[in-house]
Design a protein around this motif. Structure first.
Motif, mmCIF file in Angstrom:
data_model
loop_
_atom_site.group_PDB
_atom_site.id
_atom_site.type_symbol
_atom_site.label_atom_id
_atom_site.label_comp_id
_atom_site.label_asym_id
_atom_site.label_seq_id
_atom_site.Cartn_x
_atom_site.Cartn_y
_atom_site.Cartn_z
ATOM 1 N N ALA A 14 0.829 -1.206 0.000
ATOM 2 C CA ALA A 14 0.000 0.000 0.000
ATOM 3 C C ALA A 14 0.866 1.260 0.000
ATOM 4 C CB ALA A 14 -0.927 0.001 1.217
ATOM 5 N N ARG A 15 1.966 1.216 0.731
ATOM 6 C CA ARG A 15 2.838 2.396 0.785
ATOM 7 C C ARG A 15 3.661 2.537 -0.489
ATOM 8 N NH1 ARG A 15 4.997 4.603 5.643
ATOM 9 N NH2 ARG A 15 3.626 4.090 7.352
ATOM 10 N N GLY A 16 3.907 1.421 -1.141
ATOM 11 C CA GLY A 16 4.812 1.442 -2.286
ATOM 12 C C GLY A 16 6.219 1.204 -1.791
ATOM 13 N N GLU A 17 6.889 0.256 -2.417
ATOM 14 C CA GLU A 17 8.215 -0.101 -1.929
ATOM 15 C C GLU A 17 9.192 1.069 -2.015
ATOM 16 O OE1 GLU A 17 8.835 -3.573 -4.300
ATOM 17 O OE2 GLU A 17 7.126 -4.545 -3.347
ATOM 18 N N PHE A 18 9.141 1.808 -3.130
ATOM 19 C CA PHE A 18 10.064 2.933 -3.279
ATOM 20 C C PHE A 18 9.813 3.972 -2.199
ATOM 21 C CE2 PHE A 18 9.909 1.427 -7.742
ATOM 22 C CZ PHE A 18 11.236 1.096 -7.861
ATOM 23 N N GLY A 19 8.540 4.300 -2.019
ATOM 24 C CA GLY A 19 8.202 5.330 -1.042
ATOM 25 C C GLY A 19 8.610 4.930 0.357
ATOM 26 N N LEU A 20 8.442 3.654 0.662
ATOM 27 C CA LEU A 20 8.704 3.233 2.031
ATOM 28 C C LEU A 20 10.183 3.283 2.362
ATOM 29 C CD1 LEU A 20 7.428 2.330 4.618
ATOM 30 C CD2 LEU A 20 7.501 -0.020 3.808
ATOM 31 N N ILE A 21 11.020 2.801 1.454
ATOM 32 C CA ILE A 21 12.442 2.799 1.791
ATOM 33 C C ILE A 21 12.937 4.232 1.927
ATOM 34 C CG2 ILE A 21 13.349 2.649 -0.579
ATOM 35 C CD1 ILE A 21 14.835 0.920 2.493
ATOM 36 N N ARG A 22 12.381 5.128 1.100
ATOM 37 C CA ARG A 22 12.776 6.527 1.233
ATOM 38 C C ARG A 22 12.306 7.078 2.581
ATOM 39 N NH1 ARG A 22 12.945 10.264 -3.987
ATOM 40 N NH2 ARG A 22 14.114 8.382 -4.499
ATOM 41 N N ALA A 23 11.065 6.734 2.939
ATOM 42 C CA ALA A 23 10.510 7.239 4.192
ATOM 43 C C ALA A 23 11.310 6.743 5.395
ATOM 44 C CB ALA A 23 9.048 6.819 4.329
ATOM 45 N N VAL A 24 11.785 5.520 5.322
ATOM 46 C CA VAL A 24 12.459 4.990 6.501
ATOM 47 C C VAL A 24 13.937 5.355 6.567
ATOM 48 C CG1 VAL A 24 10.842 3.095 6.863
ATOM 49 C CG2 VAL A 24 12.860 2.715 5.446
ATOM 50 N N THR A 25 14.524 5.760 5.424
ATOM 51 C CA THR A 25 15.946 6.120 5.487
ATOM 52 C C THR A 25 16.164 7.629 5.458
ATOM 53 O OG1 THR A 25 16.184 5.858 3.101
ATOM 54 C CG2 THR A 25 16.801 3.965 4.470
ATOM 55 N N ALA A 26 15.256 8.362 4.810
ATOM 56 C CA ALA A 26 15.469 9.807 4.671
ATOM 57 C C ALA A 26 15.249 10.508 6.001
ATOM 58 C CB ALA A 26 14.534 10.375 3.620
ATOM 59 N N GLY A 27 15.950 11.605 6.200
ATOM 60 C CA GLY A 27 15.686 12.484 7.323
ATOM 61 C C GLY A 27 16.220 12.004 8.661
ATOM 62 N N ARG A 28 16.830 10.821 8.703
ATOM 63 C CA ARG A 28 17.422 10.394 9.967
ATOM 64 C C ARG A 28 18.730 11.140 10.185
ATOM 65 N NH1 ARG A 28 15.166 5.542 12.097
ATOM 66 N NH2 ARG A 28 13.580 4.715 10.705
ATOM 67 N N SER A 29 19.096 11.306 11.438
ATOM 68 C CA SER A 29 20.317 12.051 11.711
ATOM 69 C C SER A 29 21.515 11.268 11.173
ATOM 70 C CB SER A 29 20.465 12.299 13.202
ATOM 71 O OG SER A 29 20.721 11.085 13.872
ATOM 72 N N GLN A 30 22.460 11.986 10.670
ATOM 73 C CA GLN A 30 23.646 11.391 10.063
ATOM 74 C C GLN A 30 24.881 11.937 10.745
ATOM 75 O OE1 GLN A 30 23.843 9.094 7.705
ATOM 76 N NE2 GLN A 30 21.734 9.006 6.911
ATOM 77 N N PRO A 31 25.912 11.116 10.894
ATOM 78 C CA PRO A 31 27.164 11.620 11.452
ATOM 79 C C PRO A 31 27.893 12.476 10.424
ATOM 80 C CG PRO A 31 27.439 9.362 10.755
ATOM 81 C CD PRO A 31 25.995 9.703 10.525
ATOM 82 N N SER A 32 28.943 13.150 10.870
ATOM 83 C CA SER A 32 29.652 14.075 9.975
ATOM 84 C C SER A 32 30.360 13.340 8.843
ATOM 85 C CB SER A 32 30.664 14.891 10.774
ATOM 86 O OG SER A 32 31.597 14.017 11.392
ATOM 87 N N THR A 33 30.556 12.022 8.993
ATOM 88 C CA THR A 33 31.197 11.254 7.923
ATOM 89 C C THR A 33 30.267 11.020 6.734
ATOM 90 O OG1 THR A 33 30.588 9.293 9.195
ATOM 91 C CG2 THR A 33 32.888 9.992 9.316
ATOM 92 N N THR A 34 28.957 11.255 6.905
ATOM 93 C CA THR A 34 28.021 11.098 5.793
ATOM 94 C C THR A 34 28.005 12.397 4.997
ATOM 95 O OG1 THR A 34 26.662 9.610 7.113
ATOM 96 C CG2 THR A 34 25.658 10.542 5.132
ATOM 97 N N LEU A 35 28.651 12.390 3.844
ATOM 98 C CA LEU A 35 28.774 13.614 3.047
ATOM 99 C C LEU A 35 27.578 13.794 2.137
ATOM 100 C CD1 LEU A 35 32.563 13.168 2.188
ATOM 101 C CD2 LEU A 35 31.525 14.431 4.092
ATOM 102 N N LEU A 36 26.952 12.692 1.703
ATOM 103 C CA LEU A 36 25.703 12.744 0.941
ATOM 104 C C LEU A 36 24.884 11.529 1.360
ATOM 105 C CD1 LEU A 36 24.051 14.133 -1.380
ATOM 106 C CD2 LEU A 36 25.126 12.486 -2.939
#
Lengths: 322, 322
Positions: A14-36
């Motif tokens: 129902a959520r759509g696989e693409f949408g869900l993986i983006r929803a669960v990975t996007a916007g989480r806090s990242q350490p300074s080593t994550t450049l993109l």
């Protein structure tokens, strides 16, 4: 849609696989080593050493985890932990993980969110980020994690550098997951300490780079059991290894569980896997770093891995619960 | 053992999962960027830029590939290619891949070997190595690939940098896999050119770093279809994009297949996925690098993605064969 309740309809499909993986990975806090971070064709992670350590593991429902014994969050934590432990076992500092998730279309979206929550929590415990992911349809839940790490200018600590005369030491829990498995296998849910240890490990990530700095000559994470994994070092380094049981800590908790179940806690410590402690060898003159305990010696190659100078008669290979 | 023939007994279960993954990854030739190959807790790969590009994709039998249409070697090639294309689409040079393979215990060992042969062949085509892997038991064949790359001092080319006035260009095949799918779907096995394009892509890896050097402002690999993937650039960059069909090359081969099947080859070119061409935007004054063809323009954000100035009426999202 098949007429289930509104809550039951909030599935991966129902959520759509693409949408869900983006929803669960996007916007989480990242350490300074994550450049993109997540969201583009690929992520970009700092690799200040000029080399990158990389390892991957796949976990399958019904083979590596059971959702009646573990919550999705526990499974997510474990999936990330086993990979970060491999990075630490090279003497590297973990920098990032990417995740692949396969699951049936009718998997509740909340299950996937909890799974990724667990992944992100464990990544955070090691000060790394989940920098990318993929989500696909599969018949059963399959998780693939790849972890990266940075060596900070040190040579990698392989399994192949142990020399006769070195001392053998460990850092982290041994036998806890095996005790938890014994408890769960009998239908109990406590004591919670060992049961949780079976659900997800708490590897001592920082102890890997610390051991490398202290001059560790070989290192491995204990996934298959202490004797089995020391066997990998012995084989790769072409040495023998003797473990002295009077040096091996057997925590009171394991002794208690062993008494209750009529099992030998020392056997769990020697052969239980999945705790992802670190085992390493050091030159004999080494002042071991904090948290490391000497448990034995590196010998000439003829002897293999022995316990108090004798072959260990019981099964040494850790049998996962399957 | 269940009484099958000797050949039939050479399964993943008979070889042992640990032994097999070691056998299929160990001893293969490695590029100079592989500082420590398979066999330890983790591999070590050169990252001379001081940053590492990382991407992951999971492929599932029956969802992303069919072994009656593709050989295991084709599937292995495709699994690696789709990841290396993502690395190239950041403007990076691929450096290494790690692989996870889940499969039933009765999977023939030869199938796994061919699968990894294909992975190694495609990695070799991009001058990278398969530096590590994991193999587990699963109900269906699941492949997870993670690819790493090096930016060589250049900024990563994201999807977000296109500006009105830029030109839009592509490098690589468009519509070939879609034509091949149409052929296979009707039960044909030729022409082999388009059928093979459906089995595995041949992304123009070197064109990614070349485009970055030439000043590409945004880039993506065409996995979902040209219009759909240009839509990702348009959305991330907050621009419109117009594709001019008179600039789009429609190869004679696709025209022939279209005539035979009563299909419009231009539709395959505009919407067919899985060829993993690269699409990028460049400043208007750019002399496009060799192999890149101008196909359109970046406009103000109001228009979305258009074809010859009009909305494209037919379905633009690439539907994989499922």
């Amino acid at each position: 849609m098949d007429g289930r309740s509104a809550q039951g309809d909030d599935t991966v499909a129902a959520r759509g696989e693409f949408g869900l993986i983006r929803a669960v990975t996007a916007g989480r806090s990242q350490p300074s080593t994550t450049l993109l971070g997540p969201g583009d064709d690929a992520a970009v992670v700092a690799a200040p050493d000029g080399r990158v350590v990389v390892t991957t593991d796949m976990l399958v429902q019904g083979v590596h985890f059971r959702l009646d014994w573990s919550t999705p969050e526990h499974v997510g934590r474990r999936a990330v932990a086993v990979n970060l432990a491999d990075v630490a076992a090279m003497g590297a500092v973990p920098t990032s993980v990417v995740v692949g998730i396969g699951c049936p279309s009718d998997t509740p979206a909340a299950l996937v969110t909890e799974l990724v929550d667990g992944m992100a929590a464990e990544a955070g415990r090691a000060r790394t980020g989940v920098v990318g992911g993929d989500m696909v349809r599969a018949d059963q839940i399959v998780i693939s994690i790849t972890a990266l790490g940075d060596l900070g200018g040190r040579p990698p600590v392989t399994r192949a550098g142990a020399r006769p005369g070195d001392i053998v030491a460990v850092c982290g829990r041994l036998g806890w997951a095996a005790a938890g498995l014994a408890v769960l296998g009998r239908g109990f849910r406590s004591p919670v300490g060992v049961v949780n240890a079976q659900r997800y490990p708490e590897p001592p990530y920082a102890a890997g780079p610390t051991a490398a700095l202290a001059g560790a000559t070989a290192m491995i994470d204990v996934s298959d059991g202490l004797l089995a994994d020391l066997g990998h070092i012995a084989e790769s380094s072409d040495v023998g290894i003797d473990v002295q049981t009077d040096r091996l800590p057997v925590p009171q908790k394991l002794t208690d569980v062993g008494s209750a179940l009529g099992a030998d806690p020392l056997h769990w410590v020697l052969t239980g896997g999945e705790d992802h402690a670190l085992a390493a060898t050091f030159p004999s003159f080494t002042d071991l770093p904090e948290g490391w305990i000497r448990i034995g010696s590196v010998l000439l190659p003829d002897t293999g891995v022995t316990v108090d100078g004798q072959a260990y008669e019981r099964e040494t290979g850790w049998e996962h619960w399957r």
